[in-house]
Design a protein around this motif. Sequence first.
Motif, mmCIF file in Angstrom:
data_model
loop_
_atom_site.group_PDB
_atom_site.id
_atom_site.type_symbol
_atom_site.label_atom_id
_atom_site.label_comp_id
_atom_site.label_asym_id
_atom_site.label_seq_id
_atom_site.Cartn_x
_atom_site.Cartn_y
_atom_site.Cartn_z
ATOM 1 N N SER A 87 0.823 -1.199 0.000
ATOM 2 C CA SER A 87 0.000 0.000 0.000
ATOM 3 C C SER A 87 0.858 1.250 0.000
ATOM 4 O O SER A 87 0.556 2.222 -0.685
ATOM 5 C CB SER A 87 -0.917 -0.004 1.235
ATOM 6 O OG SER A 87 -1.762 -1.127 1.195
ATOM 7 N N LEU A 88 1.941 1.257 0.763
ATOM 8 C CA LEU A 88 2.786 2.443 0.835
ATOM 9 C C LEU A 88 3.491 2.687 -0.493
ATOM 10 O O LEU A 88 3.651 3.831 -0.919
ATOM 11 C CB LEU A 88 3.802 2.290 1.968
ATOM 12 C CG LEU A 88 3.203 2.401 3.374
ATOM 13 C CD1 LEU A 88 4.273 2.068 4.402
ATOM 14 C CD2 LEU A 88 2.640 3.788 3.626
ATOM 15 N N ASP A 89 3.930 1.617 -1.147
ATOM 16 C CA ASP A 89 4.524 1.789 -2.459
ATOM 17 C C ASP A 89 3.535 2.450 -3.400
ATOM 18 O O ASP A 89 3.874 3.328 -4.175
ATOM 19 C CB ASP A 89 4.944 0.425 -3.049
ATOM 20 C CG ASP A 89 6.156 -0.144 -2.346
ATOM 21 O OD1 ASP A 89 6.834 0.624 -1.634
ATOM 22 O OD2 ASP A 89 6.410 -1.352 -2.494
ATOM 23 N N TRP A 90 2.300 2.004 -3.322
ATOM 24 C CA TRP A 90 1.285 2.567 -4.194
ATOM 25 C C TRP A 90 1.029 4.028 -3.863
ATOM 26 O O TRP A 90 0.795 4.837 -4.739
ATOM 27 C CB TRP A 90 -0.003 1.762 -4.039
ATOM 28 C CG TRP A 90 -1.070 2.263 -4.956
ATOM 29 C CD1 TRP A 90 -1.260 1.916 -6.261
ATOM 30 C CD2 TRP A 90 -2.052 3.228 -4.659
ATOM 31 N NE1 TRP A 90 -2.311 2.603 -6.788
ATOM 32 C CE2 TRP A 90 -2.820 3.402 -5.821
ATOM 33 C CE3 TRP A 90 -2.376 3.968 -3.522
ATOM 34 C CZ2 TRP A 90 -3.881 4.282 -5.881
ATOM 35 C CZ3 TRP A 90 -3.438 4.833 -3.583
ATOM 36 C CH2 TRP A 90 -4.183 4.991 -4.745
ATOM 37 N N MET A 91 1.102 4.381 -2.564
ATOM 38 C CA MET A 91 0.791 5.744 -2.172
ATOM 39 C C MET A 91 1.847 6.732 -2.642
ATOM 40 O O MET A 91 1.635 7.937 -2.600
ATOM 41 C CB MET A 91 0.636 5.848 -0.652
ATOM 42 C CG MET A 91 -0.703 5.303 -0.167
ATOM 43 S SD MET A 91 -1.050 5.759 1.533
ATOM 44 C CE MET A 91 -0.109 4.540 2.380
ATOM 45 N N LEU A 99 -5.799 9.454 -7.610
ATOM 46 C CA LEU A 99 -5.810 8.096 -7.096
ATOM 47 C C LEU A 99 -5.338 8.061 -5.648
ATOM 48 O O LEU A 99 -4.591 7.199 -5.243
ATOM 49 C CB LEU A 99 -4.912 7.195 -7.963
ATOM 50 C CG LEU A 99 -5.373 7.000 -9.404
ATOM 51 C CD1 LEU A 99 -4.384 6.138 -10.158
ATOM 52 C CD2 LEU A 99 -6.752 6.378 -9.436
ATOM 53 N N ARG A 100 -5.776 9.031 -4.857
ATOM 54 C CA ARG A 100 -5.383 9.085 -3.456
ATOM 55 C C ARG A 100 -6.142 8.020 -2.678
ATOM 56 O O ARG A 100 -7.369 7.982 -2.698
ATOM 57 C CB ARG A 100 -5.708 10.470 -2.899
ATOM 58 C CG ARG A 100 -5.187 10.688 -1.487
ATOM 59 C CD ARG A 100 -5.488 12.108 -1.042
ATOM 60 N NE ARG A 100 -4.895 13.063 -1.958
ATOM 61 C CZ ARG A 100 -5.571 14.067 -2.489
ATOM 62 N NH1 ARG A 100 -6.838 14.230 -2.253
ATOM 63 N NH2 ARG A 100 -4.974 14.917 -3.324
ATOM 64 N N ASP A 102 -14.240 -1.911 1.359
ATOM 65 C CA ASP A 102 -12.987 -2.110 2.086
ATOM 66 C C ASP A 102 -11.900 -1.212 1.516
ATOM 67 O O ASP A 102 -11.568 -1.320 0.333
ATOM 68 C CB ASP A 102 -12.564 -3.577 1.991
ATOM 69 C CG ASP A 102 -11.275 -3.865 2.750
ATOM 70 O OD1 ASP A 102 -10.866 -3.003 3.561
ATOM 71 O OD2 ASP A 102 -10.682 -4.929 2.547
ATOM 72 N N PRO A 103 -11.307 -0.320 2.307
ATOM 73 C CA PRO A 103 -10.271 0.580 1.790
ATOM 74 C C PRO A 103 -9.110 -0.135 1.130
ATOM 75 O O PRO A 103 -8.563 0.356 0.140
ATOM 76 C CB PRO A 103 -9.825 1.355 3.029
ATOM 77 C CG PRO A 103 -11.003 1.326 3.944
ATOM 78 C CD PRO A 103 -11.628 -0.023 3.722
ATOM 79 N N ILE A 104 -8.706 -1.294 1.651
ATOM 80 C CA ILE A 104 -7.543 -1.967 1.060
ATOM 81 C C ILE A 104 -7.870 -2.499 -0.336
ATOM 82 O O ILE A 104 -7.003 -2.588 -1.210
ATOM 83 C CB ILE A 104 -7.009 -3.096 1.971
ATOM 84 C CG1 ILE A 104 -5.553 -3.406 1.592
ATOM 85 C CG2 ILE A 104 -7.846 -4.346 1.878
ATOM 86 C CD1 ILE A 104 -4.854 -4.343 2.566
ATOM 87 N N VAL A 105 -9.140 -2.846 -0.565
ATOM 88 C CA VAL A 105 -9.550 -3.248 -1.902
ATOM 89 C C VAL A 105 -9.361 -2.086 -2.871
ATOM 90 O O VAL A 105 -8.849 -2.251 -3.981
ATOM 91 C CB VAL A 105 -11.018 -3.718 -1.907
ATOM 92 C CG1 VAL A 105 -11.518 -3.893 -3.337
ATOM 93 C CG2 VAL A 105 -11.163 -5.030 -1.141
ATOM 94 N N LEU A 106 -9.745 -0.888 -2.441
ATOM 95 C CA LEU A 106 -9.591 0.281 -3.301
ATOM 96 C C LEU A 106 -8.125 0.573 -3.586
ATOM 97 O O LEU A 106 -7.746 0.887 -4.718
ATOM 98 C CB LEU A 106 -10.256 1.503 -2.657
ATOM 99 C CG LEU A 106 -11.748 1.653 -2.985
ATOM 100 C CD1 LEU A 106 -12.585 0.591 -2.278
ATOM 101 C CD2 LEU A 106 -12.242 3.027 -2.589
ATOM 102 N N ALA A 113 -4.401 0.694 -7.868
ATOM 103 C CA ALA A 113 -3.013 0.487 -8.285
ATOM 104 C C ALA A 113 -2.952 -0.406 -9.521
ATOM 105 O O ALA A 113 -2.200 -0.150 -10.459
ATOM 106 C CB ALA A 113 -2.200 -0.126 -7.149
ATOM 107 N N LEU A 114 -3.758 -1.470 -9.523
ATOM 108 C CA LEU A 114 -3.800 -2.386 -10.661
ATOM 109 C C LEU A 114 -4.238 -1.659 -11.923
ATOM 110 O O LEU A 114 -3.624 -1.789 -12.986
ATOM 111 C CB LEU A 114 -4.757 -3.544 -10.370
ATOM 112 C CG LEU A 114 -5.046 -4.486 -11.538
ATOM 113 C CD1 LEU A 114 -3.820 -5.327 -11.861
ATOM 114 C CD2 LEU A 114 -6.231 -5.384 -11.221
#
Length: 284
Positions: free
Chosen positions: A8-12, A19-20, A122-126, A131-132
């Motif tokens: 998740s951090l890499d994506w952020m 895409l925040r 679910d936030p982690i799904v988003l 990212a995908l």
Amino acid sequence: MTDHQDVSLDWMSTDQENLRPPTDLRPEIPHPARMYDYYLGGKDNFPADREAAEKVLALGPLVRISAQANRAFLQRAVRELASEHGIRQFLDIGTGIPTAGNTHEIAQQVHPDAKVAYLDNDPIVLVHSRALLAAAGTGNATVVQADLRDPAAILDDPDVRKVIDFDQPVGLLLFAVLHFIDDSDDPKGIVRTLLDALPSGSFLAVSHATGDFSAPDQAAKGPAVYRAASAQLTMRSREQVLGFFDGLELLEPGVVTAPNWRPDEAPQATDAETAIWAGVARKP
């Protein structure tokens, strides 16, 4: 810090402002989407998810078989709707964490311009879905945080409407999500509200966990584990699942266990091993 948080951090670190990601992943509370990811062998889950999932798996290996059968059904159903019925836009609610063979990947193999709106609470799904899509450069798909229990908000969401044209047929996908809607939240009413907004020629695809093949005491054990999760599990019978298709034209072979819905090859799992009903129907 877990590997999952690293992802998740890499994506952020992306500089794409639109895409925040959400910030509250609530890793201490088991979430069905992350538990499902664990059943499928994924890595986007937290210790609380794995602990809860292992309690379910301790009841028997059938949950993992069911999850795999459900995923295969999703892929066959989307391919069928795109190739045989010309559906070019999909509303995929309760999408779960991305894995191989996502809805847009299957649909766009048939129609490169196919559009998909993914929705999950679910936030982690988003985080992972966005990212995908960003990495794939997919412009015809979007990911929206939404709750199935508020169908009006889904239909009115501006990001959904940027992708989905509600004047054209839509494939409404409710895979393994309605069993997380309690009877008190009126799941049939939720489905009806969504369908009422779709034009003739749209389709509804549903998969749903069932206790039809288990003794009552055994069937109650899985839902008991989910009581500590962020969503409760409600098993339903085939007759109850059929009720979601009231007023629609069921495609053959009707509501059957997931491996038996238009299989590509002879199913290996039995009805009892799968324990998930599946069906697809057209809105006349």
